[in-house]
Enzyme design. Sequence first.
Site, PDB file in Angstrom:
ATOM      1  CG  ASP A 151      -1.831   1.175   1.270  1.00  0.00           C
ATOM      2  OD1 ASP A 151      -1.440   2.270   0.836  1.00  0.00           O
ATOM      3  OD2 ASP A 151      -2.979   1.004   1.697  1.00  0.00           O
ATOM      4  CG  HIS A 152       1.302   4.399  -3.084  1.00  0.00           C
ATOM      5  ND1 HIS A 152       0.046   4.104  -3.526  1.00  0.00           N
ATOM      6  CD2 HIS A 152       1.384   5.751  -3.087  1.00  0.00           C
ATOM      7  CE1 HIS A 152      -0.602   5.232  -3.799  1.00  0.00           C
ATOM      8  NE2 HIS A 152       0.184   6.241  -3.544  1.00  0.00           N
ATOM      9  CD  GLU A 185      -6.517  11.184  -6.191  1.00  0.00           C
ATOM     10  OE1 GLU A 185      -5.443  11.016  -6.769  1.00  0.00           O
ATOM     11  OE2 GLU A 185      -7.451  10.364  -6.222  1.00  0.00           O
ATOM     12  CG  HIS A 193      -4.314   4.469  -0.453  1.00  0.00           C
ATOM     13  ND1 HIS A 193      -3.344   3.492  -0.497  1.00  0.00           N
ATOM     14  CD2 HIS A 193      -4.573   4.785  -1.741  1.00  0.00           C
ATOM     15  CE1 HIS A 193      -3.035   3.245  -1.767  1.00  0.00           C
ATOM     16  NE2 HIS A 193      -3.762   4.007  -2.540  1.00  0.00           N
ATOM     17  CE  LYS A 252      -9.281   8.859  -8.913  1.00  0.00           C
ATOM     18  NZ  LYS A 252      -7.862   8.791  -8.562  1.00  0.00           N
TER      19      LYS A 252
HETATM   20  C1  BG6 Z   1      -3.818   4.951  -6.036  1.00  0.00           C
HETATM   21  C2  BG6 Z   1      -5.201   5.048  -6.602  1.00  0.00           C
HETATM   22  O1  BG6 Z   1      -3.694   3.813  -5.231  1.00  0.00           O
HETATM   23  O2  BG6 Z   1      -3.558   6.106  -5.254  1.00  0.00           O
HETATM   24  C3  BG6 Z   1      -5.365   6.303  -7.440  1.00  0.00           C
HETATM   25  O3  BG6 Z   1      -5.461   3.906  -7.421  1.00  0.00           O
HETATM   26  C4  BG6 Z   1      -4.967   7.526  -6.633  1.00  0.00           C
HETATM   27  O4  BG6 Z   1      -6.697   6.448  -7.917  1.00  0.00           O
HETATM   28  C5  BG6 Z   1      -3.598   7.313  -5.995  1.00  0.00           C
HETATM   29  O5  BG6 Z   1      -4.926   8.633  -7.515  1.00  0.00           O
HETATM   30  C6  BG6 Z   1      -3.283   8.442  -5.030  1.00  0.00           C
HETATM   31  O6  BG6 Z   1      -1.962   8.295  -4.608  1.00  0.00           O
HETATM   32  P1  BG6 Z   1      -1.119   9.558  -4.174  1.00  0.00           P
HETATM   33  O7  BG6 Z   1       0.186   9.002  -3.740  1.00  0.00           O
HETATM   34  O8  BG6 Z   1      -1.031  10.428  -5.390  1.00  0.00           O
HETATM   35  O9  BG6 Z   1      -1.893  10.207  -3.094  1.00  0.00           O
END
Ligand code: BG6
Length: 516
Positions: free
Chosen positions: A198-199, A237, A261, A361
Site C-alpha cells: 500500500d504505497h 484529488e 489507503h 476525484k
Molecule cells: C492509487 C489510486 O492507489 O492512489 C489512485 O489507485 C490515486 O486512484 C492514488 O490517484 C493516489 O496516490 P497519491 O500518492 O497520489 O496520493
Amino acid sequence: MSAVVVEANPVKFEQPAIPPAEPCVVVIFGATGDLTKRKLMPALCRLLGQGCLESVRILGIGRNPMSEDEFQGIVREALESSKKIEHLDDEQWKKYSGRLHYMAGELDNGNTYGQISARLEELAKEGASKNCLFYLATPPSLFSMIVKQLGESGLANEDEHWSRIVIEKPFGRDLESAKALNAEILQVFKESQVYRIDHYLGKETVQNILVFRFGNSMFEPIWNRNYVDYVEITAAESVGVGSRAGYYEEAGALRDMVANHLLQLVTLTAMEPPVAFDADSVREEKVQVLRSIRRLKPEQVAERTVRAQYGPGEIDGEKVKGYKEEEGVKAGSQTETYAAVEFQISNWRWSGVPFYVRTGKHLGRQLTEIAVHLKRTPQALFARTPDEEIDPNVIAIRLQPNEGIRVNFGAKRPGFEMQTATVHMDFCYASGFGVESPDAYEMLLLDVMQGEATLFIRSDEVEAQWRLITPIEEAWSSQKLATYPAGSDGPTEADELLARNGHSWRKLAETSAGCE
Ligand code: BG6
C-alpha cells in the site's frame, strides 16, 4: 483567523548512509506497463544512484517480443519523462541499463516460467545473486495465475537463497476474493515471503504519524476520547479519472482509496503503541484497530456513508467534463468517484469518537490530511455569545502536498478588551529538514530487498479491511448516487453526514499547513 507563524528551527542533521539492498534479481511482471514506467523504474534508478543497488539486477517480463536494447529504450524514455529523475546523465544511464534485462513470454504458459528459471541461472553464472524478488505489476486478474505458475516451476522455493513476492493493490475486490487470493498465495509462499503493498505506507509523512503521536509528551496523553472530539481524514484529488476509466469503473472510490489507503491512515492514527517498531508488533496493533471498528449494518450504511460522482465543473479556471463524459466510462455509469464514511472504533481509547474519512476525484484541490479536533474548553471566561467562543484546537497533519503539521490555538488579541482569536503554529517538512524525502516506492522497494515487512500489509490485515468495506459495497448497490460539481468540496450530503453530529469538514480551500 489570525496567523501567527512560529517557525520550526531548521533541523541540522547528518543524513545517515542508506543501508544497501541485499543482492538479488528483481523480476518484474508487467515490465512495460504504466506502474513499471511511472513508479518502479524511477525508484530503482534513484536507489542505484544512491549506491543501494550495487548487487541488484532487474529482469523485466512482458508479453511483447523485443530485444534487450529495445526494452532499455522504453525504460530510458520513461526515466527521462519522470518528474522524479531530474537529470539522467550518460554515466548514470550506462550503470543502470547495464543491469536491465528483458524476456518476453505469455504469463499463462508454464514454459515461460521454465524460461525465466533458465534466464536466472544464466544471470547467476554472470555473477548475479540467486535471491529473487518477484514484483507483480500486472492487472490484478493475473495475480493468482502468476503465483500458481511460480509455485509449479519451483521459483517460489527457498534453499540457499530467498524468494519474495510483492503484490500490488487492489488485493481482491471484496472479502471473499481477498480470502481466496490469500489462500492461493499462501499455498505457494510463506507469509514471511509475501509483501502486499500500500504505497501510502511508504510516504515519509505517514510514518511520521507514529513519531508525532508516541514521541511527544505534549500530544501522546491527549490522543484519546477524553480530549478528542472527532477525527477527519481527507484524501482529496483535483485530478479526475484520467486514462484509468477501465480500472476505475470496476473499482470506484471506496475500493480504490478507502479500502486500503484511508483505512491505513485510520489504523496509524488510532493504534496503541506497539511493543517494538518491528513488523509483527506494528501490524498486530494495526489489525486490532481494524477489528475494533464496528461493521455497518445495511440500515446504518445510508446514514453513515455518502457515495457520489462528479458532474461537469471548473478546476483552476478550466472547465472539466463530468465523470459520465470521460473516455472509457460506460453510459449511465453508477460508479462513485467520491466516498465518505463515518467509522466508530469501539475500543477503550476511542469509544464515542467518530473517525470520518472522505476521498474524491476532481475536488477543488489536492490535499491529504489528518485533522484531529480536540474538545472545547469551558468558555464561561471568554464568551458571552457563541461568536466570542474560542475555536476548538485542531491538530492537522498534512501528508501531501506541502507536508507539515499545524496546531491551532486561541490567543488574546492585543488591546484593552478581553478579545480572542485563533492562531496557529506550523511545522513544514521542507524548510524544517531542508532535504527531500524519498519517494514511497523507493522506500518500499528497498524495504523488500532488505526483508523488512513493517510497512506492508499482512494477510489478516487485508481481510480485516475488506470485512469493513464489503457490507458497505453490498448496501451501496441499492443506494442513491449523489453528485457534486467538479472543483467543489464534494456533495452536500457529506456535509450533512457530519452536521448530524454537530461536526463539520474543514474547507479544502482554507486548510493549510502554512507551507505553501
Ligand atoms: C492509487 C489510486 O492507489 O492512489 C489512485 O489507485 C490515486 O486512484 C492514488 O490517484 C493516489 O496516490 P497519491 O500518492 O497520489 O496520493
